[in-house]
Design a protein around this motif. Structure first.
Motif, PDB file in Angstrom:
ATOM      1  N   ALA A  17       0.792  -1.247  -0.217  1.00 30.78           N
ATOM      2  CA  ALA A  17       0.126   0.311   0.115  1.00 30.78           C
ATOM      3  C   ALA A  17       0.384   1.586   0.051  1.00 30.78           C
ATOM      4  CB  ALA A  17      -0.917  -0.174   1.251  1.00 30.78           C
ATOM      5  N   GLN A  80      -7.096  -1.629  -0.832  1.00 34.08           N
ATOM      6  CA  GLN A  80      -6.433  -1.128  -0.841  1.00 34.08           C
ATOM      7  C   GLN A  80      -7.027   0.477  -1.079  1.00 34.08           C
ATOM      8  OE1 GLN A  80      -3.546  -0.673  -4.321  1.00 34.08           O
ATOM      9  NE2 GLN A  80      -3.111  -2.358  -4.347  1.00 34.08           N
ATOM     10  N   ASN A  82      -7.640   5.217  -1.088  1.00 35.77           N
ATOM     11  CA  ASN A  82      -7.693   5.503  -2.354  1.00 35.77           C
ATOM     12  C   ASN A  82      -6.630   6.146  -2.407  1.00 35.77           C
ATOM     13  OD1 ASN A  82      -9.588   5.425  -3.562  1.00 35.77           O
ATOM     14  ND2 ASN A  82     -10.399   6.733  -1.823  1.00 35.77           N
ATOM     15  N   GLY A  84      -3.326   3.868  -1.197  1.00 38.01           N
ATOM     16  CA  GLY A  84      -2.977   3.425  -1.928  1.00 38.01           C
ATOM     17  C   GLY A  84      -2.016   2.129   0.077  1.00 38.01           C
ATOM     18  N   THR A 169       0.376  -7.421  -1.039  1.00 35.29           N
ATOM     19  CA  THR A 169      -0.987  -6.482  -2.053  1.00 35.29           C
ATOM     20  C   THR A 169      -1.657  -7.133  -2.813  1.00 35.29           C
ATOM     21  OG1 THR A 169       1.003  -4.980  -1.956  1.00 35.29           O
ATOM     22  CG2 THR A 169      -0.342  -4.438  -3.794  1.00 35.29           C
ATOM     23  N   SER A 172      -4.779  -8.094  -1.999  1.00 33.34           N
ATOM     24  CA  SER A 172      -6.278  -7.105  -2.450  1.00 33.34           C
ATOM     25  C   SER A 172      -6.728  -6.373  -3.820  1.00 33.34           C
ATOM     26  CB  SER A 172      -5.532  -5.423  -1.879  1.00 33.34           C
ATOM     27  OG  SER A 172      -4.702  -5.540  -2.465  1.00 33.34           O
ATOM     28  N   THR A 173      -6.187  -7.288  -5.056  1.00 31.22           N
ATOM     29  CA  THR A 173      -6.408  -7.749  -6.161  1.00 31.22           C
ATOM     30  C   THR A 173      -6.771  -8.927  -6.107  1.00 31.22           C
ATOM     31  OG1 THR A 173      -4.372  -8.499  -6.672  1.00 31.22           O
ATOM     32  CG2 THR A 173      -4.506  -5.921  -6.597  1.00 31.22           C
ATOM     33  N   ASN A 421       1.768   0.547 -10.140  1.00 32.63           N
ATOM     34  CA  ASN A 421       1.395  -0.869  -9.751  1.00 32.63           C
ATOM     35  C   ASN A 421       2.061  -0.305  -8.171  1.00 32.63           C
ATOM     36  OD1 ASN A 421       0.076  -3.150  -8.034  1.00 32.63           O
ATOM     37  ND2 ASN A 421       0.121  -3.475 -10.037  1.00 32.63           N
ATOM     38  N   THR A 422       2.258  -1.001  -7.476  1.00 29.18           N
ATOM     39  CA  THR A 422       2.491  -1.063  -5.757  1.00 29.18           C
ATOM     40  C   THR A 422       4.005  -1.341  -5.672  1.00 29.18           C
ATOM     41  OG1 THR A 422       1.590  -3.277  -5.246  1.00 29.18           O
ATOM     42  CG2 THR A 422       0.255  -1.275  -4.949  1.00 29.18           C
ATOM     43  N   SER A 503      -2.168   6.991  -6.051  1.00 33.44           N
ATOM     44  CA  SER A 503      -1.411   6.258  -4.919  1.00 33.44           C
ATOM     45  C   SER A 503      -1.929   5.142  -5.383  1.00 33.44           C
ATOM     46  CB  SER A 503      -1.536   6.568  -3.589  1.00 33.44           C
ATOM     47  OG  SER A 503      -1.621   8.055  -3.013  1.00 33.44           O
ATOM     48  N   SER A 504      -3.061   4.471  -5.320  1.00 34.18           N
ATOM     49  CA  SER A 504      -3.547   2.707  -5.726  1.00 34.18           C
ATOM     50  C   SER A 504      -4.322   3.621  -7.255  1.00 34.18           C
ATOM     51  CB  SER A 504      -4.913   2.222  -5.142  1.00 34.18           C
ATOM     52  OG  SER A 504      -5.285   1.241  -5.396  1.00 34.18           O
TER      53      SER A 504
END
Length: 516
Positions: A17, A80, A82, A84, A169, A172-173, A421-422, A503-504
Motif C-alpha cells: 500500500a 487498498q 484511495n 494506496g 498486495t 487486495s487484487t 502499481n505498488t 497512489s492506488s
C-alpha cells in the motif's frame, strides 16, 4: 511472531500500500470507512469501460477497468484505500511469522455470499487453491504459496515456499477474491458471479458486453464505503464516444483527453488531474545479448536512455498530462527515488560516443513489435533512436497476440505502456527472474540479494530502503528505458467526486464519492 496490524503504518511490510491515507484505528472502523460521501446518497454512478470483462470466474479475473465490475461483486481478503494503504477486507487482521514464511489471517464474522451461504475459511482456501492450480492471469501471482490451512472457520494460514513481499498486495487484487465454493466451478460462474462483495449483478438489467448494472447490498459490512445504491458500467470502446456519453448524461464520471478538460469544466463538471497512472518505457530485455548482441553491453543500454528528450516528449505527446521519468516505479510509492530521474541527461552526442565505445560506431538495427497502445508514440521513438544510430523497424502485432508476442523472446527490446502499481509488485514484475516484464529471465547476484532482502524484511521503513536500492540497480544498469509517466484527467458531474490521486491505481468503485 510479529503482528501485522489491521491498519499498518505508512509503507507497510508488503509496501503494497503505497502512500498515506487517514488511518482507520480499529477493524470495526472499516464499517464506517469514509469515502468523503454520505452513504444515504441516492445517486446512481454511471461510468464506462473500454472492454467487456472477459470472465467472472475467480481464476480468470483481469485487472484494469474490468475490475470496476468484479471488485464490486467479490470481496478481497485485503483492500487498498484511495491513498494506496492496505486495509482490512474480508480479513480483519493479518500477521506474518518472524521469518516471513507464514501468514495468518483472521476473517470477520457474519459475512455471507449473495446466495446466503456463509463466508468462511473453507471458502478462502477453496478459492486460493483453485486460482493457484488453474491456468489463468493470476496463477503465477500465488506461485510462492505452498499450502493453505484452516484451523477454524475464521482463520486462514498461508504457508510460503519462500518469503514474498508482494503477497499482501496481491491479496487486495484478483488473487485475493473469495468465491462461493458451491458455484465458482460451474460454467455459469463466468457470467453469473456469486460473491460477498458490496454489490450484486442485476441480471435483468445487465446485457453482457454492453452494460453491467450493480445493486448495492443492504447487509454489506462496509456499506458506508459505497455511497451509490446503483452503479451502471457501460462498455464503450471509443474515447470520443465516451466523451459524448458524458456530455449526453449517459455517464456521469470518466476520463477525458486533456484538450477537453476546460470544456467540461465550463459545462459544470468537476475535474481532477492525476499526474501519473501509467508508464511508457522501453524494455531492454535481452541483457545477455542472445538475440541482439548490442543489448548485452550496459553502455548500449545507457546510450538508449540518453536518446530521449523526455520533457519535450511529455509536452508534445501528452500535451503536458504526465511527467518525465527515468524509473519504472510509481512516483507515489516508497520505492521511487526522485534523484534517479537525474541519471540520464538528453545527450545524443554522448549516446553515440557510448555506442562507438561499445563497438557500434555505426549503430545497429532492431525490430520491435507495433502494438495498438504504442502506435501513436512510435514515430517519436523511431526518430529519437535514429538520432543516435539505432534503426527501428516496427512489426505489426494483432491486439489478441500482444501478450504472447512480448513474452516470446522474439523481440529483444520493445515499448510498453503499463499501468503503475505498488512497489512490491513492480519489483516482482520487472526485476524478479520470473517477472512477466523480465521476459529473458535476467538475473544478477547483487539484484538477487536485494530482492531476497526485500521479501524477508518485515519492517516497512527498512523495506522501503531496499526497494530504493532495487530501483537504483535497475536505473544505473539500464535494464529499462523509462521515458514518461502518463497522467489522467477525470471529470465528474455534480454530486459525484473522484477521490483517487494515483497512489492506488486499482479500478474500484471506492474511488468515487457522493458529494453534497
Amino acid at each position: 511472531m510479529r503482528i501485522r496490524h489491521p491498519h499498518p503504518p505508512a509503507r507497510v511490510r508488503a509496501l503494497a500500500a503505497l502512500g498515506a491515507a487517514t488511518v482507520l484505528l480499529a477493524s470495526s472502523a472499516c464499517d464506517s470507512q469514509s469515502t468523503g460521501a454520505s452513504s444515504s446518497s441516492g445517486t446512481t454512478l454511471a461510468i464506462a469501460v473500454f472492454g467487456t470483462p472477459n470472465s467472472f470466474d475467480p481464476t480468470q479475473l483481469l485487472e484494469g477497468q474490468q475490475m470496476y465490475v468484479w471488485d464490486s461483486v467479490y470481496d478481497t481478503l485485503l483492500i487498498q484505500d484511495n491513498k494506496g494503504r492496505l486495509q482490512p477486507g474480508a480479513a480483519e487482521t493479518w500477521q506474518y511469522s518472524g521469518d516471513a514464511r507464514t501468514l495468518t489471517l483472521k476473517l470477520r464474522t457474519g459475512m455471507r455470499f449473495s446466495s446466503g451461504a456463509p463466508v468462511d475459511s473453507a471458502a478462502v482456501k477453496a478459492t486460493l487453491e483453485r486460482i493457484a492450480s488453474t491456468p489463468g492471469p493470476n496463477q503465477g501471482v500465488l506461485a510462492s504459496v505452498a499450502s493453505v490451512g484452516t484451523p477454524d472457520t475464521h482463520t486462514v494460514v498461508i504457508k510460503m515456499k519462500r518469503p514474498d513481499g508482494s503477497l499482501l498486495t496481491s491479496l487486495s487484487t484478483a488473487a485475493g477474491v473469495i468465491g462461493d465454493p458451491k458455484t465458482m466451478t460451474s460454467k455459469s460462474a463466468a457470467l453469473n458471479p456469486v460473491g460477498s462483495g458490496p454489490y450484486t449483478l442485476d441480471k435483468g438489467a445487465t446485457v453482457n458486453g454492453s452494460v453491467y448494472v450493480l445493486k448495492r447490498r443492504d447487509d454489506y459490512w462496509n456499506k458506508k464505503a459505497y455511497p451509490f445504491p446503483t452503479v451502471k458500467i457501460r462498455v464503450i470502446s471509443d474515447q470520443t464516444a465516451m466523451a459524448n456519453a458524458l456530455k449526453a448524461g449517459e455517464t456521469n464520471a470518466g476520463t477525458v483527453d486533456v484538450s477537453q478538460v476546460d470544456a467540461f469544466k465550463s459545462a459544470g463538471f468537476e475535474t481532477r488531474h492525476v499526474q501519473a497512472t501509467a508508464v511508457a518505457a522501453l524494455v531492454l530485455g535481452d541483457r545477455a545479448g542472445a538475440v541482439l548482441q548490442p543489448l548485452g553491453d550496459v553502455r548500449v543500454r545507457k546510450a538508449i536512455n540518453m536518446a530521449f528528450d523526455r520533457t519535450k516528449m511529455v509536452k508534445q505527446l501528452l500535451r503536458g498530462s504526465g511527467r518525465p521519468t527515468e524509473q519504472i516505479f510509481n512516483p507515489k510509492g516508497p520505492g521511487h527515488d526522485a534523484a534517479l530521474d537525474r541519471t540520464y541527461s538528453y545527450d545524443p552526442a554522448a549516446a553515440r560516443k557510448l555506442l562507438a565505445d561499445a563497438g557500434y560506431p555505426n549503430g545497429f538495427s532492431v525490430t520491435m513489435p507495433s502494438l495498438v497502445f504504442t502506435k501513436s508514440f512510435e514515430p517519436t521513438f523511431t526518430q529519437a533512436l535514429a538520432d543516435i544510430g539505432i534503426k527501428v523497424k516496427w512489426q505489426p502485432v494483432p491486439p489478441q497476440q500482444s501478450v504472447s508476442a512480448l513474452a516470446s523472446r522474439k523481440y529483444p527490446m520493445f515499448l510498453i505502456v503499463d499501468g503503475l502499481n505498488t512497489t512490491p509488485i513492480e519489483a516482482r514484475n520487472f526485476y524478479s527472474p520470473t517477472g512477466y516484464r523480465n521476459v529473458f529471465n535476467s538475473t544478477d547476484p547483487e539484484l538477487a540479494e536485494l530482492l531476497d532482502q526485500a521479501n524477508r524484511e518485515l519492517d516497512p521503513a527498512r523495506a522501503a530502503d531496499i526497494y530504493k536500492e532495487i530501483n537504483k540497480f535497475g536505473v544505473e544498469n539500464a535494464w529499462y528505458g523509462p521515458v514518461f509517466d502518463i497522467g489522467s484527467d477525470w471529470v465528474t458531474k455534480k454530486g459525484i467526486t473522484y477521490l483517487g490521486d494515483g497512489s492506488s491505481t486499482l479500478a474500484t468503485i471506492r474511488q468515487f464519492g457522493a458529494a453534497d
